[in-house]
Every structure is written in structure tokens, then in C-alpha cells.
Design an enzyme around this catalytic site. Structure first.
Site, PDB file in Angstrom:
ATOM      1  CD  GLU A 105      -2.840  -1.188   2.409  1.00 11.75           C
ATOM      2  OE1 GLU A 105      -2.751  -0.289   3.266  1.00 11.75           O
ATOM      3  OE2 GLU A 105      -3.690  -2.093   2.473  1.00 11.75           O
ATOM      4  CD  GLU A 144      -4.564  -8.151   1.828  1.00 12.19           C
ATOM      5  OE1 GLU A 144      -5.452  -7.439   2.336  1.00 12.19           O
ATOM      6  OE2 GLU A 144      -3.367  -7.873   1.868  1.00 12.19           O
TER       7      GLU A 144
HETATM    8  C1  XIL Z   1      -6.278  -6.510   8.314  1.00  9.17           C
HETATM    9  C2  XIL Z   1      -6.528  -7.662   9.280  1.00  9.17           C
HETATM   10  O1  XIL Z   1      -7.375  -8.626   8.674  1.00  9.17           O
HETATM   11  C3  XIL Z   1      -7.191  -7.124  10.537  1.00  9.17           C
HETATM   12  O2  XIL Z   1      -7.328  -8.151  11.512  1.00  9.17           O
HETATM   13  C4  XIL Z   1      -6.356  -5.977  11.123  1.00  9.17           C
HETATM   14  O3  XIL Z   1      -7.033  -5.422  12.221  1.00  9.17           O
HETATM   15  C5  XIL Z   1      -6.121  -4.911  10.074  1.00  9.17           C
HETATM   16  O4  XIL Z   1      -5.508  -5.496   8.934  1.00  9.17           O
HETATM   17  N1  XIL Z   1      -4.885  -4.823   3.735  1.00  9.17           N
HETATM   18  C6  XIL Z   1      -3.906  -5.650   4.172  1.00  9.17           C
HETATM   19  C7  XIL Z   1      -4.172  -6.573   5.302  1.00  9.17           C
HETATM   20  O5  XIL Z   1      -2.820  -5.724   3.552  1.00  9.17           O
HETATM   21  O6  XIL Z   1      -3.023  -6.847   6.053  1.00  9.17           O
HETATM   22  C8  XIL Z   1      -5.267  -6.039   6.189  1.00  9.17           C
HETATM   23  O7  XIL Z   1      -5.555  -6.990   7.207  1.00  9.17           O
HETATM   24  C9  XIL Z   1      -6.490  -5.710   5.366  1.00  9.17           C
HETATM   25  C10 XIL Z   1      -6.169  -4.638   4.355  1.00  9.17           C
END
Ligand code: XIL
Length: 410
Positions: free
Chosen positions: A212, A323
Site C-alpha cells: 500500500e 486478499e
Molecule cells: C487486516 C486484518 O485482517 C485485521 O485483523 C487488522 O485489524 C487490520 O488489517 N490490507 C492488508 C491486510 O494488507 O493486512 C489487512 O488486514 C487488510 C487490508
């Protein structure tokens, strides 16, 4: 893959459970770990898990996602330590997936120890302690799965003290110089990568080196994210290339280095990521782009999504869907059928692009196992975005992801 086949893995699983639950774990980087504070792993199925087992026994035909897509890409699941708390949960995860991502435990907030860094006493050496990731690394390793290393350098879930003089946790503590921060970055990346590779050789196949880093509203060159991004604040734009440089230096040659981001189908972001990845590729520093893909029921359109993947594919790097979840706040049967159709459409698109060699998609990871544990719930309100319900029943969405005939598209 049916449950019967899985029972053959119980021996190695028992070993994993035993090791997760007891004593200290030696590391080879001079950082002895604390005892693993895992809750006991129970061998008794919980209420919902019994339902799931019955479902298996009844028809025995639940398709296995990782088998279904074996010719195209691996199928991953993001889990946290609590998702491994019973043997049945572990079995269910193994029955469908062949790749693991730690939902949180490999982020800097979890892998860096301030106490140990202060104790160690070297300004350029933040100390890594992988205790929290251990149960997940061990589970993946013992059950024959591969793991995505998520994530090394990210503006979020990274402690401010990492950037502060003396590793101070005082929010007003001055930040260190660029030169010192680069040394800290290298030492941090080296420890995480070497810990994993020395203790679990061959386990990790991809590293999200930078997560990101692009924000379309940023006025910096190539829309680099500035706000609340200490990496940028201390090192400057160069932090991205440096992170890849260090990761390349310490990673095994077969481990792929990824840039990972959300909302990649936003056109500003598509082109900014493309340009950044192209420059990194010219220097031999990047192998893949990860599209997080926290998508909605209508946004992005399949054609915009497809365009972005194809565009990235043209760079000649690998693509992973890192994701995937589809926000759906409505749990009615009708809404869940629409969710299933949406899953079917995106999986059809991934398969098509990979089959046609328009993009080399090597993994699709679902961000969470059961609806009740989805991170989307923490963003406010109920959400039912995943493939399994809280009782571990395969939802319509599961059959959508499996491109099953029962999910009709119009
Ligand atoms: C999220 C997790 O799922 C949560 O448990 C945590 O509180 C915040 O992060 N982008 C990403 C992930 O790269 O690591 C994130 O995961 C979601 C958004």
C-alpha cells in the site's frame, strides 16, 4: 479431497499441535523466543464444526477448491492463530486450501520487539521476535502448505518507535536520520526473512515486500503515499526500492518478491503501480504484483478488474489475488446467491486470464475463513463476505468460488 483422505495427515498434525502448545522455540538468529502463549488446541469438535463434519459425511462431495484450480493457481486462506484452536478447524483449512497467509502475525507490529531492541542496545538493530507467527508457520509447514509472507514494509501496523531515536515509544520522540533508518530497515528485513528460511526452508514462496505505497490523492511524484507513512517521512521515495533491494539480498532465489495494494482497479492507481513496478522490474527487483481485492458487490466492474490484471500481466510479472473478500452486508438467501454469483464471475475471470496467458496468476487467497471472523466486521456493521458461515458450513459463495453449476449466471 474428502475428509477420509485428510485423516492421513493427522500424524503430522498431532506433531504440529504438540509443538505449538509447548515450551520454547529456538531460533538461529540469536533471538530466543518466549514460550508460545497459545491457548490449548482442542481435539473436540465445537458445535458448528460437528455440523460441518456431518455435511462432509452426508454427501462427501464438497469440491476441494485447491484441487479444482490446481492447473491454474494455488488457493490460499488468511488465518490468525485463533483459527487453529481446534484440530477440526485445522483439518477444515487443510481440506480446501494449499496456501496460508498470516492475517496479522507477520506484520511489523507483531514481529518487532521494542523491549528486546532497547535491551540489545544497537541503534541500527531493531530486534525481531517471531513468537506470534510461530504457530502459523509451523502449521503451514507441518501440513505441507506454502505460505505468503505478509508483509515487510507497510505504513500501517508498524510501530512508531521503529523510526524513533533510541527506539523510544514517546510519541514526540525525534525520528532518526535516513541513513540510520536504512540500516534499521535492512536489519529488520534480514531477520524476518532469515528466521523463516532457516527454520522453515522452502515454506515461503512469496513476500509482500511493500504494501500500500500508492495513494491516488497524493500530490507526490507517482502518487506515493505520504500521510502517516513514516517510511516515506524518514527515508523518502527511495524506501520502496531499498526495501526490494534488501529483500532480494536475503530472500532465496525461488522466493518471489511482491508489491501488494488495494483498489488497484482505480485507474490512477493502476498506472502508478504499473510505472513503479516497471522501474523495479528493470532493476530485477520485483517478481509480482498482488491485488488485495477487497471488493464490493458491484465495484469494481468485472471488465475494469480484468483490465487491471491484464495490464499488470503485460509487465511480465506474476499476479496474485492476495486478499479476496466481497463485502455483503445482507445475509438473506437472495443476497447470498448474488454473492455466490459474484464469486463465480471473479473466479471465471481469473481462470480465463490465466488460461489465455493474459496474466500469470499464481495464487488466489481468500481473506478469512468464516464470516464471523471477517475483518470487514470491524469496519462497522454485520458482514457476510466469505465462503463459510460461522458454523463452518460451505455457503453458496463457496459453490460460486468453485464455479459450481448450481450457481446460475444470467
Ligand atoms: C487486516 C486484518 O485482517 C485485521 O485483523 C487488522 O485489524 C487490520 O488489517 N490490507 C492488508 C491486510 O494488507 O493486512 C489487512 O488486514 C487488510 C487490508
Amino acid at each position: 479431497m474428502k475428509l477420509g483422505k485428510l485423516t492421513k495427515r493427522w500424524l503430522c498434525l498431532a506433531l504440529c499441535v504438540l509443538l505449538c502448545g509447548c515450551g520454547t522455540v529456538d531460533t538461529e538468529n540469536g533471538t530466543p523466543n518466549e514460550p508460545v502463549d497459545e491457548e490449548q488446541v482442542s481435539s473436540m469438535p465445537e458445535e458448528g464444526e460437528r455440523n460441518f463434519l456431518e455435511q462432509y459425511e452426508k454427501d462427501g462431495t464438497l469440491p476441494c477448491l485447491s484441487d479444482l484450480y490446481a492447473d491454474n493457481f494455488s488457493i490460499g486462506i488468511a488465518i490468525e492463530r485463533t483459527d487453529l484452536s481446534t484440530q477440526v478447524k485445522q483439518e477444515l483449512i487443510m481440506s480446501q486450501f494449499n496456501s496460508i497467509t498470516c492475517g496479522n502475525e507477520m506484520k511489523a507490529d507483531y514481529t518487532l520487539s521494542r523491549d528486546k531492541s532497547v535491551q540489545y542496545g544497537e541503534e541500527d538493530y531493531p530486534v525481531v521476535d517471531m513468537t506470534k507467527a510461530e504457530p502459523l508457520l509451523m502449521f503451514a509447514s507441518e501440513s505441507g502448505m506454502k505460505l505468503r509472507g505478509h508483509t515487510l514494509v507497510w505504513f500501517s501496523q508498524t510501530p512508531r518507535w521503529l523510526f524513533a531515536e533510541g527506539f523510544s515509544d514517546d510519541l514526540n520522540a525525534p525520528l532518526v536520520s535516513k541513513e540510520l533508518m536504512l540500516k534499521r530497515m535492512e536489519n529488520y528485513i534480514q531477520q524476518v526473512i532469515e528466521y523463516c528460511n532457516e527454520n522453515y526452508p522452502g515454506l515461503i514462496y512469496a513476500w509482500d515486500v511493500v504494501n500500500e505505497a500508492i495513494e491516488p490523492s497524493s500530490t507526490e511524484e507517482n502518487h506515493l503515499r505520504v500521510d502517516e507513512n513514516y517510511w516515506y517521512e524518514v527515508i523518502g521515495a527511495e524506501y520502496i526500492e531499498k526495501a526490494f533491494e534488501y529483500a532480494r539480498k536475503y530472500a532465496e532465489p525461488e522466493q518471489k518478491l511482491y508489491y501488494n495494494d488495494y483498489n488497484c482497479y482505480d485507474k490512477t492507481k493502476t498506472f502508478a503501480i504499473y510505472d513503479m513496478a516497471e522501474a523495479l522490474k528493470e532493476k530485477g527487483l520485483i517478481d509480482g504484483i498482488g491485488l488485495q481485492s477487497h471488493i464490493g458487490m458491484t465495484y469494481p466492474s468485472i471488465s475494469d478488474y480484468e483490465y487491471t490484471i491484464t495490464k499488470f500481466g503485460q509487465l511480465g510479472v506474476e499476479i496474485q489475488i492476495t486478499e479476496l473478500d466481497i463485502s455483503q452486508e445482507d445475509n438473506s438467501e437472495e443476497a447470498q446467491m448474488e454473492l455466490a454469483q459474484r464469486y463465480k464471475r471473479v473466479f471465471q475471470m481469473y481462470k480465463k486470464l490465466d488460461d489465455m496467458q493474459l496474466a500469470d496468476i499464481t495464487n488466489v487467497t481468500i481473506w478469512g475463513f468464516t464470516d464471523d471472523r471477517s475483518w470487514l466486521r470491524s469496519k462497522g456493521g454485520p458482514n457476510y463476505p466469505l465462503l463459510f458461515d460461522k458454523d463452518f458450513n460451505a455457503k453458496l459463495a463457496f459453490f460460486g468460488a468453485a464455479m459450481d453449476d448450481s450457481i446460475e449466471l444470467y
